[in-house]
Motif scaffolding. Sequence first.
Motif, PDB file in Angstrom:
ATOM      1  N   SER A 226      22.784 -19.225 -23.408  1.00  0.00           N
ATOM      2  CA  SER A 226      23.244 -18.151 -24.281  1.00  0.00           C
ATOM      3  C   SER A 226      24.481 -17.436 -23.734  1.00  0.00           C
ATOM      4  CB  SER A 226      22.129 -17.121 -24.467  1.00  0.00           C
ATOM      5  OG  SER A 226      21.074 -17.660 -25.210  1.00  0.00           O
ATOM      6  N   GLN A 239      17.940 -18.252 -23.254  1.00  0.00           N
ATOM      7  CA  GLN A 239      17.883 -19.070 -24.466  1.00  0.00           C
ATOM      8  C   GLN A 239      18.980 -20.137 -24.392  1.00  0.00           C
ATOM      9  OE1 GLN A 239      15.234 -18.171 -25.652  1.00  0.00           O
ATOM     10  NE2 GLN A 239      15.076 -15.985 -25.232  1.00  0.00           N
ATOM     11  N   GLN A 272      11.823 -20.342 -28.421  1.00  0.00           N
ATOM     12  CA  GLN A 272      12.604 -19.518 -27.507  1.00  0.00           C
ATOM     13  C   GLN A 272      11.783 -19.021 -26.319  1.00  0.00           C
ATOM     14  OE1 GLN A 272      12.592 -17.130 -30.949  1.00  0.00           O
ATOM     15  NE2 GLN A 272      12.456 -15.205 -29.818  1.00  0.00           N
ATOM     16  N   ASN A 279      19.615 -14.049 -27.491  1.00  0.00           N
ATOM     17  CA  ASN A 279      20.096 -15.210 -28.225  1.00  0.00           C
ATOM     18  C   ASN A 279      21.587 -15.421 -27.992  1.00  0.00           C
ATOM     19  OD1 ASN A 279      20.063 -12.685 -29.876  1.00  0.00           O
ATOM     20  ND2 ASN A 279      21.450 -13.906 -31.151  1.00  0.00           N
ATOM     21  N   THR A 323      13.751 -13.337 -33.660  1.00  0.00           N
ATOM     22  CA  THR A 323      13.651 -14.366 -34.718  1.00  0.00           C
ATOM     23  C   THR A 323      12.604 -14.006 -35.769  1.00  0.00           C
ATOM     24  OG1 THR A 323      12.062 -15.664 -33.405  1.00  0.00           O
ATOM     25  CG2 THR A 323      14.397 -16.216 -33.179  1.00  0.00           C
TER      26      THR A 323
END
Length: 328
Positions: A226, A239, A272, A279, A323
Amino acid sequence: MKKITLFIAAAALFIAADVSAQMTMVRDGKVKSRIIVTTDQKPDSVAAVLLQDFVQRISGAVLPVVPADEVGKFLRKGDVLIGNGMTDTLYDVSESQEGEKVLKEDGFRLLTGDGRLRIAGGGDKGSIYGVVTLLEKYLGVSYWGENEYSLTKSKDVVLPEIDEIDNPAFRYRQSQFYGMRNDPVYKLWMRLEEPAEMFAGSYWVHTFDKLMPSSRYGVEHPEYYSYFGGKRHPGKASQWCLSNPEVFEIVCERIDSIFKANPGRNMISVSQNDGNYTNCQCDACKAIDEYEGALSGSVIHFLNKLAARFPDKEFSTLAYLYTMQPPK
């Protein structure tokens, strides 16, 4: 008077037809049925024992459980056939006239005819769930919690005419009720499963670092992880950069090896790591999320690509923290 006579005659015919459609398993405490296990599949044997157990709890009668090879072709009224063996035209529920599969995995059909009952399954625990529905819906058994159930005792166990098909809306169902580990009947009754039973290699939730370990890739390839706060964040709790094509190929190779090492397991979680708003916010990932209207967009986009690469497998992910909002 004539009208009354006709009414009584019609009522009598109705009652006679209704009685003829019934199937008696136990009468006055005496056994009238056999439970025939028509395959060598374990779920069918479990289903047979479950039915035998609760019929005994209701009536005191112990229905014999008989394998199909001891019965041959000589069926009799009152027989309960569990499984998809010994099928004939009446009981063939494998496909519809259009060639579509009628019963899905964990699905079942309950069907009475010719004085017998067929409990057919669509695979996995379908026949077990068929027995559970039979006990609950037609024989009045309720299961409440760990070793907690209620039923009405009776010397007679009689079934009405039945033709019922049921397929689960969800392939996998789980609860955090730990009592089910001490009571296998509760687990079956509630149609619950555990990750180790279903997920290949037990890859279930927070699997990013297990599938692509940062200890292996993080130092040489920080671009796999990420981007936020002006830099990449490789690490055990990081992530992925879900728009990176190299990440996709590495994960595909890893997933392929996991499925090959776990034959018969067709489900895996690609989800995740724990952590909120970690993220990837690189231009490519951000563009996907903005187009989809949610931070879950890039995750679902990645999962859809995996599903296309492995069309015979099932993938799950998490609606969790950042999410939780679905893509539009």
